[in-house]
Scaffold this motif. Structure first.
Motif, PDB file in Angstrom:
ATOM      1  N   ALA A 139      84.246  11.297  65.373  1.00  0.00           N
ATOM      2  CA  ALA A 139      85.139  11.037  66.514  1.00  0.00           C
ATOM      3  C   ALA A 139      84.517  11.436  67.855  1.00  0.00           C
ATOM      4  O   ALA A 139      85.122  11.230  68.902  1.00  0.00           O
ATOM      5  CB  ALA A 139      86.451  11.773  66.305  1.00  0.00           C
ATOM      6  N   GLY A 140      83.344  12.062  67.808  1.00  0.00           N
ATOM      7  CA  GLY A 140      82.674  12.403  69.065  1.00  0.00           C
ATOM      8  C   GLY A 140      83.247  13.615  69.775  1.00  0.00           C
ATOM      9  O   GLY A 140      83.094  13.758  70.991  1.00  0.00           O
ATOM     10  N   THR A 141      83.889  14.525  69.033  1.00  0.00           N
ATOM     11  CA  THR A 141      84.392  15.751  69.668  1.00  0.00           C
ATOM     12  C   THR A 141      83.401  16.910  69.503  1.00  0.00           C
ATOM     13  O   THR A 141      83.676  18.030  69.922  1.00  0.00           O
ATOM     14  CB  THR A 141      85.755  16.196  69.083  1.00  0.00           C
ATOM     15  OG1 THR A 141      85.540  16.658  67.740  1.00  0.00           O
ATOM     16  CG2 THR A 141      86.765  15.068  69.077  1.00  0.00           C
ATOM     17  N   GLY A 142      82.270  16.638  68.855  1.00  0.00           N
ATOM     18  CA  GLY A 142      81.277  17.687  68.615  1.00  0.00           C
ATOM     19  C   GLY A 142      80.726  18.252  69.922  1.00  0.00           C
ATOM     20  O   GLY A 142      80.705  17.574  70.950  1.00  0.00           O
ATOM     21  N   ALA A 172      89.322  15.492  65.984  1.00  0.00           N
ATOM     22  CA  ALA A 172      88.088  15.438  65.193  1.00  0.00           C
ATOM     23  C   ALA A 172      88.349  14.663  63.906  1.00  0.00           C
ATOM     24  O   ALA A 172      89.436  14.737  63.330  1.00  0.00           O
ATOM     25  CB  ALA A 172      87.623  16.854  64.864  1.00  0.00           C
ATOM     26  N   SER A 173      87.344  13.900  63.434  1.00  0.00           N
ATOM     27  CA  SER A 173      87.488  13.182  62.163  1.00  0.00           C
ATOM     28  C   SER A 173      87.172  14.151  61.021  1.00  0.00           C
ATOM     29  O   SER A 173      86.388  15.090  61.192  1.00  0.00           O
ATOM     30  CB  SER A 173      86.507  12.010  62.122  1.00  0.00           C
ATOM     31  OG  SER A 173      85.181  12.481  61.944  1.00  0.00           O
ATOM     32  N   LEU A 174      87.759  13.866  59.853  1.00  0.00           N
ATOM     33  CA  LEU A 174      87.499  14.785  58.737  1.00  0.00           C
ATOM     34  C   LEU A 174      86.042  14.698  58.300  1.00  0.00           C
ATOM     35  O   LEU A 174      85.447  15.695  57.885  1.00  0.00           O
ATOM     36  CB  LEU A 174      88.481  14.522  57.606  1.00  0.00           C
ATOM     37  CG  LEU A 174      89.872  15.042  58.013  1.00  0.00           C
ATOM     38  CD1 LEU A 174      90.982  14.419  57.207  1.00  0.00           C
ATOM     39  CD2 LEU A 174      89.945  16.569  57.917  1.00  0.00           C
ATOM     40  N   THR A 233      72.126   7.497  62.431  1.00  0.00           N
ATOM     41  CA  THR A 233      72.979   8.614  62.860  1.00  0.00           C
ATOM     42  C   THR A 233      74.427   8.227  62.597  1.00  0.00           C
ATOM     43  O   THR A 233      74.840   7.118  62.941  1.00  0.00           O
ATOM     44  CB  THR A 233      72.796   8.908  64.367  1.00  0.00           C
ATOM     45  OG1 THR A 233      71.413   9.177  64.601  1.00  0.00           O
ATOM     46  CG2 THR A 233      73.610  10.116  64.797  1.00  0.00           C
ATOM     47  N   VAL A 234      75.183   9.144  61.981  1.00  0.00           N
ATOM     48  CA  VAL A 234      76.584   8.847  61.678  1.00  0.00           C
ATOM     49  C   VAL A 234      77.448   9.293  62.850  1.00  0.00           C
ATOM     50  O   VAL A 234      77.292  10.411  63.359  1.00  0.00           O
ATOM     51  CB  VAL A 234      77.047   9.582  60.400  1.00  0.00           C
ATOM     52  CG1 VAL A 234      78.464   9.150  60.024  1.00  0.00           C
ATOM     53  CG2 VAL A 234      76.094   9.319  59.258  1.00  0.00           C
ATOM     54  N   ALA A 235      78.366   8.420  63.266  1.00  0.00           N
ATOM     55  CA  ALA A 235      79.293   8.768  64.341  1.00  0.00           C
ATOM     56  C   ALA A 235      80.633   9.154  63.752  1.00  0.00           C
ATOM     57  O   ALA A 235      81.204   8.412  62.963  1.00  0.00           O
ATOM     58  CB  ALA A 235      79.473   7.582  65.277  1.00  0.00           C
ATOM     59  N   ALA A 250      80.885  17.650  58.097  1.00  0.00           N
ATOM     60  CA  ALA A 250      79.470  17.748  58.489  1.00  0.00           C
ATOM     61  C   ALA A 250      79.198  19.037  59.261  1.00  0.00           C
ATOM     62  O   ALA A 250      78.097  19.584  59.199  1.00  0.00           O
ATOM     63  CB  ALA A 250      79.085  16.533  59.323  1.00  0.00           C
ATOM     64  N   THR A 251      80.213  19.536  59.991  1.00  0.00           N
ATOM     65  CA  THR A 251      79.996  20.760  60.771  1.00  0.00           C
ATOM     66  C   THR A 251      80.634  21.985  60.115  1.00  0.00           C
ATOM     67  O   THR A 251      80.589  23.073  60.672  1.00  0.00           O
ATOM     68  CB  THR A 251      80.595  20.602  62.191  1.00  0.00           C
ATOM     69  OG1 THR A 251      81.983  20.262  62.059  1.00  0.00           O
ATOM     70  CG2 THR A 251      79.905  19.512  62.982  1.00  0.00           C
ATOM     71  N   ASN A 252      81.270  21.789  58.957  1.00  0.00           N
ATOM     72  CA  ASN A 252      82.037  22.871  58.318  1.00  0.00           C
ATOM     73  C   ASN A 252      82.957  23.532  59.338  1.00  0.00           C
ATOM     74  O   ASN A 252      82.930  24.756  59.532  1.00  0.00           O
ATOM     75  CB  ASN A 252      81.109  23.913  57.683  1.00  0.00           C
ATOM     76  CG  ASN A 252      81.873  24.915  56.826  1.00  0.00           C
ATOM     77  OD1 ASN A 252      82.914  24.586  56.255  1.00  0.00           O
ATOM     78  ND2 ASN A 252      81.382  26.142  56.755  1.00  0.00           N
ATOM     79  N   ALA A 253      83.762  22.720  59.995  1.00  0.00           N
ATOM     80  CA  ALA A 253      84.587  23.225  61.102  1.00  0.00           C
ATOM     81  C   ALA A 253      85.567  24.295  60.628  1.00  0.00           C
ATOM     82  O   ALA A 253      85.991  24.322  59.473  1.00  0.00           O
ATOM     83  CB  ALA A 253      85.358  22.059  61.723  1.00  0.00           C
ATOM     84  N   SER A 254      85.903  25.151  61.556  1.00  0.00           N
ATOM     85  CA  SER A 254      86.937  26.158  61.292  1.00  0.00           C
ATOM     86  C   SER A 254      87.740  26.291  62.572  1.00  0.00           C
ATOM     87  O   SER A 254      87.537  25.525  63.503  1.00  0.00           O
ATOM     88  CB  SER A 254      86.299  27.477  60.887  1.00  0.00           C
ATOM     89  OG  SER A 254      85.372  27.878  61.862  1.00  0.00           O
ATOM     90  N   GLY A 255      88.615  27.275  62.636  1.00  0.00           N
ATOM     91  CA  GLY A 255      89.420  27.369  63.850  1.00  0.00           C
ATOM     92  C   GLY A 255      90.198  28.654  63.876  1.00  0.00           C
ATOM     93  O   GLY A 255      89.826  29.627  63.215  1.00  0.00           O
TER      94      GLY A 255
END
Ligand SMILES: Cc1cc2nc3c(=O)[nH]c(=O)nc-3n(C[C@H](O)[C@H](O)[C@H](O)COP(=O)(O)OP(=O)(O)OC[C@H]3O[C@@H](n4cnc5c(N)ncnc54)[C@H](O)[C@@H]3O)c2cc1C
Length: 468
Positions: A53-56, A114-116, A49-51, A121-126
């Motif tokens: 920054a743990g903000t998920g 959050a790490s890039l 499992t890849v870690a 991995a989550t395709n983050a948006s905002g």
């Protein structure tokens, strides 16, 4: 490579922002280079499992046994060319935002720690995704490792119609499947569109298909400024009705990048920090529009005043940013909502179930009315906020009794899926939303997505327990 096997060294990696507990791992490995990681993986048989920054928020980095790979040493950031940076996956959104003053990285997740790697991995948006899109739109190239240690360079333009070739000469062909991703903002499951790039498949794959060890990102010239404001409404409906009007307005004048909603329960909480919120407000809308050059600022502000007056929006109670301090305060206003709720909930020892669903444009009004009716009928405490421009709201159901909250959540999922929506528009599925995801894609969809997973990780060792 650092290897940690003591329970107290592993413990910090068993958490993220979801409050999910119960993860476990035998060790944490911290490689220095991607070759070192590749060699390690070639000789490994345990789950990995890849870690980040743990903000998920979906427990996707919390391991179900095996090894945790932390890329925390991959924190280099360099300007590669005009408007292009190369970053290690551990670089945070905040570090990138501060790196090149003249440039902007538009995906703007509220949590900038959050790490890039995690955001890919989550395709983050905002808040700015309404205009600028999502992480996927800004990724130009990545170095990727499979869980068996094979390495490849994924460049923009490498299509899934061609085999994917690895450094050792081996190839993978995209499987023949019928599944396609929904047509609204979506972060649930693998991205599948005809003729897409290989890169697009891996972005948003919830840590289950490959490991990003190096990333090249496209930036855009930083606008001179942003015109921004928070509009307060005495009736929720007046706020909702403004959205289609903004969307159909002349884009040369009214062209926001953010349209963020706060319901009366969010405003009630925010009042503890922002005392000047008007007492009679039942809803608020935060908007921002980029100002390319200084000379445009007053014109754009004037356009917004005119537009809002024509829509009969009372401006007396609204706030307009007068400078960078106000812009920051408006962003804090948005960021404070989940933070205040989390603090309040921990204190009260209540359950929080958070939704992350979106629907296609044509169901926007029906969605808002449905949420209101359902939530009022439920008698639960709740807070509703988020991305109105994308028909994407976060509803936090706050309850002593998990079953009651779960029932309301289930009811909302049913309706959103009936409208062709998604159960996750930005946080991903991880370990917490698999039940809803299975419902969304059905058994044939799951079979197709498992075929993709099988191509890259036939023993199901990477991100085990996520998504599928
Ligand atoms: C207060 C708050 C506000 C938030 N607001 C937003 C928001 O506005 N928009 C949004 O999209 N999200 C938001 N989030 C969620 C979270 O910040 C994002 O999901 C973020 O992308 C997670 O990044 P991370 O580095 O913390 O990843 P982690 O939580 O550590 O991991 C997330 C996933 O990424 C995988 N991963 C991490 N690094 C890599 C890598 N190098 N290669 C392959 N897989 C990897 C992990 O295995 C895991 O599956 C918010 C969270 C909080 C707490």
């Amino acid at each position: 490579m650092i290897r940690k096997t003591q329970a107290e060294s592993i413990a910090p990696y068993l958490r993220d922002a979801s409050n999910f507990s119960g993860g476990n791992a035998e060790e944490v490995v911290i490689p220095e280079t991607s070759d070192e990681l590749a060699n390690f993986l070639k000789n490994e048989t345990r789950p990995v499992t890849v870690a980040g920054a743990g903000t998920g928020l979906t427990a996707s980095r919390i391991p179900a046994g095996g090894v945790i790979v932390s890329l925390e040493r991959f924190n280099r950031i360099i300007e590669e060319a005009e408007g292009r940076v190369r970053v290690g996956p551990a670089v945070t959104v905040k570090e990138l935002q501060g790196f090149l003053p003249g440039w902007l990285y538009p995906p703007n997740p509220t949590e900038t720690l959050a790490s890039l790697g995690g955001t890919l991995a989550t395709n983050a948006s905002g808040s700015r995704s309404y205009k600028y899109g999502v992480t996927r739109d800004y990724v130009e190239e990545v170095e990727l490792l499979l869980v068996d240690g094979r390495k490849t360079l994924l460049k923009r333009g490498l299509k899934i119609t061609e085999p994917l070739t690895f450094e050792d000469g081996s190839k993978i062909i995209f499987p023949d499947i019928a599944y396609q991703s929904p047509e609204c903002k979506n972060a649930a499951g693998y991205f599948v569109h005809p003729g897409m790039d290989w890169l697009d498949l891996f972005i948003g794959s919830d840590g289950t298909l490959g490991i990003f060890t190096d990333i090249a990102l496209r930036l855009i010239p930083r606008p001179h400024d942003f015109v921004s404001g928070i509009l307060f409404f005495e009736e929720e409906d007046s706020c909702w009705e403004l959205i289609p009007q903004i969307k159909s307005a002349d884009r040369k004048r009214i062209d926001p990048c953010s349209l963020e909603y706060f319901d009366h329960n969010a405003l009630k909480r925010l009042k503890s920090k922002h005392k000047n919120i008007p007492n009679r407000s039942r809803a608020a809308l935060f908007f921002e529009q980029a100002v390319p050059e200084m000379k445009d600022y007053d014109l754009i502000l004037e356009d917004w005043y005119e537009f809002l007056s024509a829509e009969n929006i009372t401006l007396d109670d609204s706030w307009f940013a007068q400078g960078p301090k106000d812009v920051q305060m408006f962003h804090d206003f948005r960021h404070d909502v989940p933070v205040i709720i989390n603090e309040e909930n921990s204190r009260a020892g209540r359950v929080k179930l958070g939704t992350d669903m979106a629907v296609p444009d044509k169901y926007f009004m029906a969605m808002m009315q449905f949420y209101r009716e359902t939530l009022v009928a439920s008698n639960l405490d709740y807070v509703m906020f988020g991305h109105l421009g994308d028909n994407h709201l976060h509803i936090n159901l706050l309850a002593e009794d998990r079953d009651r909250a779960q029932k309301v959540y289930d009811q909302m999922v049913e309706q959103v899926l009936e409208w062709g929506g998604t159960v996750s528009a930005e946080h991903g599925i991880g370990k917490l939303k698999k039940k809803y995801f299975a419902k969304m894609v059905g058994s044939s969809g799951l079979k197709d997505l498992n075929k993709i997973k099988y191509c890259f990780d036939p023993e199901n060792r990477l991100g085990t327990g996520n998504l599928l």
